[in-house]
Scaffold this motif. Sequence first.
Motif, PDB file in Angstrom:
ATOM      1  N   ALA A 109     113.589 160.933  38.286  1.00  0.00           N
ATOM      2  CA  ALA A 109     114.062 159.605  38.681  1.00  0.00           C
ATOM      3  C   ALA A 109     113.947 159.433  40.178  1.00  0.00           C
ATOM      4  O   ALA A 109     113.579 158.348  40.679  1.00  0.00           O
ATOM      5  CB  ALA A 109     115.506 159.418  38.207  1.00  0.00           C
ATOM      6  N   GLY A 110     114.230 160.524  40.948  1.00  0.00           N
ATOM      7  CA  GLY A 110     114.107 160.449  42.409  1.00  0.00           C
ATOM      8  C   GLY A 110     112.662 160.237  42.840  1.00  0.00           C
ATOM      9  O   GLY A 110     112.368 159.421  43.740  1.00  0.00           O
ATOM     10  N   GLU A 111     111.738 160.978  42.223  1.00  0.00           N
ATOM     11  CA  GLU A 111     110.321 160.826  42.529  1.00  0.00           C
ATOM     12  C   GLU A 111     109.841 159.417  42.199  1.00  0.00           C
ATOM     13  O   GLU A 111     109.076 158.796  42.959  1.00  0.00           O
ATOM     14  CB  GLU A 111     109.500 161.858  41.743  1.00  0.00           C
ATOM     15  CG  GLU A 111     109.738 163.294  42.155  1.00  0.00           C
ATOM     16  CD  GLU A 111     109.245 163.564  43.564  1.00  0.00           C
ATOM     17  OE1 GLU A 111     108.309 162.872  44.021  1.00  0.00           O
ATOM     18  OE2 GLU A 111     109.821 164.464  44.205  1.00  0.00           O
ATOM     19  N   LEU A 112     110.302 158.892  41.054  1.00  0.00           N
ATOM     20  CA  LEU A 112     109.902 157.551  40.649  1.00  0.00           C
ATOM     21  C   LEU A 112     110.395 156.514  41.640  1.00  0.00           C
ATOM     22  O   LEU A 112     109.680 155.564  41.999  1.00  0.00           O
ATOM     23  CB  LEU A 112     110.444 157.251  39.246  1.00  0.00           C
ATOM     24  CG  LEU A 112     110.118 155.862  38.674  1.00  0.00           C
ATOM     25  CD1 LEU A 112     108.596 155.664  38.579  1.00  0.00           C
ATOM     26  CD2 LEU A 112     110.768 155.665  37.317  1.00  0.00           C
ATOM     27  N   GLN A 113     111.616 156.734  42.127  1.00  0.00           N
ATOM     28  CA  GLN A 113     112.166 155.778  43.102  1.00  0.00           C
ATOM     29  C   GLN A 113     111.368 155.795  44.400  1.00  0.00           C
ATOM     30  O   GLN A 113     111.088 154.747  44.988  1.00  0.00           O
ATOM     31  CB  GLN A 113     113.644 156.102  43.371  1.00  0.00           C
ATOM     32  CG  GLN A 113     114.318 155.104  44.281  1.00  0.00           C
ATOM     33  CD  GLN A 113     115.794 155.411  44.485  1.00  0.00           C
ATOM     34  OE1 GLN A 113     116.292 156.403  43.959  1.00  0.00           O
ATOM     35  NE2 GLN A 113     116.461 154.585  45.254  1.00  0.00           N
TER      36      GLN A 113
ATOM     37  N   ALA B  79     105.214 151.948  46.913  1.00  0.00           N
ATOM     38  CA  ALA B  79     104.402 150.852  46.390  1.00  0.00           C
ATOM     39  C   ALA B  79     104.848 149.526  46.987  1.00  0.00           C
ATOM     40  O   ALA B  79     104.027 148.644  47.304  1.00  0.00           O
ATOM     41  CB  ALA B  79     104.494 150.825  44.871  1.00  0.00           C
ATOM     42  N   ALA B  80     106.152 149.389  47.162  1.00  0.00           N
ATOM     43  CA  ALA B  80     106.680 148.152  47.745  1.00  0.00           C
ATOM     44  C   ALA B  80     106.207 147.997  49.184  1.00  0.00           C
ATOM     45  O   ALA B  80     105.837 146.899  49.628  1.00  0.00           O
ATOM     46  CB  ALA B  80     108.201 148.148  47.638  1.00  0.00           C
ATOM     47  N   LYS B  81     106.224 149.098  49.925  1.00  0.00           N
ATOM     48  CA  LYS B  81     105.762 149.047  51.316  1.00  0.00           C
ATOM     49  C   LYS B  81     104.277 148.705  51.369  1.00  0.00           C
ATOM     50  O   LYS B  81     103.831 147.918  52.224  1.00  0.00           O
ATOM     51  CB  LYS B  81     106.026 150.373  52.005  1.00  0.00           C
ATOM     52  CG  LYS B  81     107.494 150.630  52.266  1.00  0.00           C
ATOM     53  CD  LYS B  81     107.707 151.962  52.954  1.00  0.00           C
ATOM     54  CE  LYS B  81     109.174 152.237  53.233  1.00  0.00           C
ATOM     55  NZ  LYS B  81     109.366 153.532  53.914  1.00  0.00           N
ATOM     56  N   SER B  82     103.480 149.299  50.467  1.00  0.00           N
ATOM     57  CA  SER B  82     102.030 149.031  50.432  1.00  0.00           C
ATOM     58  C   SER B  82     101.801 147.563  50.133  1.00  0.00           C
ATOM     59  O   SER B  82     100.898 146.911  50.701  1.00  0.00           O
ATOM     60  CB  SER B  82     101.342 149.915  49.400  1.00  0.00           C
ATOM     61  OG  SER B  82     101.479 151.273  49.741  1.00  0.00           O
ATOM     62  N   GLU B  83     102.613 146.993  49.219  1.00  0.00           N
ATOM     63  CA  GLU B  83     102.473 145.588  48.875  1.00  0.00           C
ATOM     64  C   GLU B  83     102.799 144.711  50.059  1.00  0.00           C
ATOM     65  O   GLU B  83     102.103 143.705  50.331  1.00  0.00           O
ATOM     66  CB  GLU B  83     103.404 145.275  47.691  1.00  0.00           C
ATOM     67  CG  GLU B  83     103.311 143.844  47.186  1.00  0.00           C
ATOM     68  CD  GLU B  83     101.949 143.523  46.628  1.00  0.00           C
ATOM     69  OE1 GLU B  83     101.560 142.347  46.653  1.00  0.00           O
ATOM     70  OE2 GLU B  83     101.260 144.447  46.138  1.00  0.00           O
ATOM     71  N   GLU B  84     103.819 145.101  50.782  1.00  0.00           N
ATOM     72  CA  GLU B  84     104.188 144.319  51.984  1.00  0.00           C
ATOM     73  C   GLU B  84     103.084 144.396  53.035  1.00  0.00           C
ATOM     74  O   GLU B  84     102.761 143.402  53.696  1.00  0.00           O
ATOM     75  CB  GLU B  84     105.515 144.842  52.548  1.00  0.00           C
ATOM     76  CG  GLU B  84     106.708 144.551  51.673  1.00  0.00           C
ATOM     77  CD  GLU B  84     107.976 145.163  52.241  1.00  0.00           C
ATOM     78  OE1 GLU B  84     107.894 145.850  53.281  1.00  0.00           O
ATOM     79  OE2 GLU B  84     109.076 144.984  51.612  1.00  0.00           O
TER      80      GLU B  84
END
Length: 291
Positions: A266-270, A276-281
């Motif tokens: 779960a930690g790795e997934l987070q 991914a969110a940073k890459s999208e930004e």
Amino acid sequence: MGPINQRPVNQSFAQVVLDNFRNHNKLTVDLNPRMNFIYGTNGSGKSAALIGLSVGLGCSPSSKPLKTQVGSFRHKAVITITIHQSSERYKGNFDGDQFGQDIIVERTITKTGGSSYKLMKEDRKTVLSTKKEVLVSILQFLGFQPDNPVQFMQQHHTKTFLHAGTPEKYFQFFARATRLQEFYDELVQMMQTQRALKIERQRSERQYTTFKDGDYDRAKQTHEGMQDALKLNDEIFELLLERLWAIARDAAQDAEGKQRERDGLAGELQKLEEKAAKSEEEAARHRREIQ
């Protein structure tokens, strides 16, 4: 028939009333406390007064069934006896001087041979008891022995006493009069009971010896085998409990490991989601710059 004086002054039989008893339809005999003379022709029923007195006090006729004493006038015979007491009166289990100066004893005899008792106060109405045991207690207290041939010498006793003719017969009469025969019979009964108890005790001892020599050893072995089986069963139960606890412990430890693994994933997934969110930004920023 009749009294010499007026009223009995000591404990005594004051009156006997025979109602349909033997050959008497209705006969009332008032008794003197000291001496009475009853006379009459043969077969007139002179002995019935004394026989009625003893039967009314609980005795049985000497050689005939009780039902044969009921006359032909009615279906039952009633004997009523008045016992006059002195100053020292019977109380028994009753509260105070319940009977009064006179005790009225009534015995009823049916043609079938049954009988019943009534012990009444001097008013001849109030019934205080219907038990023969109470009558026996009263007679013992007053010193009356209706089955004693000296106190109640009926006609057949008189003939035995006068015409027995042998020392053995006289001794038998003496034994009954002094109640030695009664004591002897009780002694014989006690000795028979003692012998029976002794035989039973010996039989029980033999059974115990047989059991001890044979069955006891087998029973002991069976008991010991049962005890070993119970002990083994307890040990198996303890082992099963330990096994169950081990399985539960392993399952708990395995669950904890799985939980830690799930927590790591779960930690790795987070982290990946954040990256991914940073890459999208970052991509969005570049598109705006190009435009």
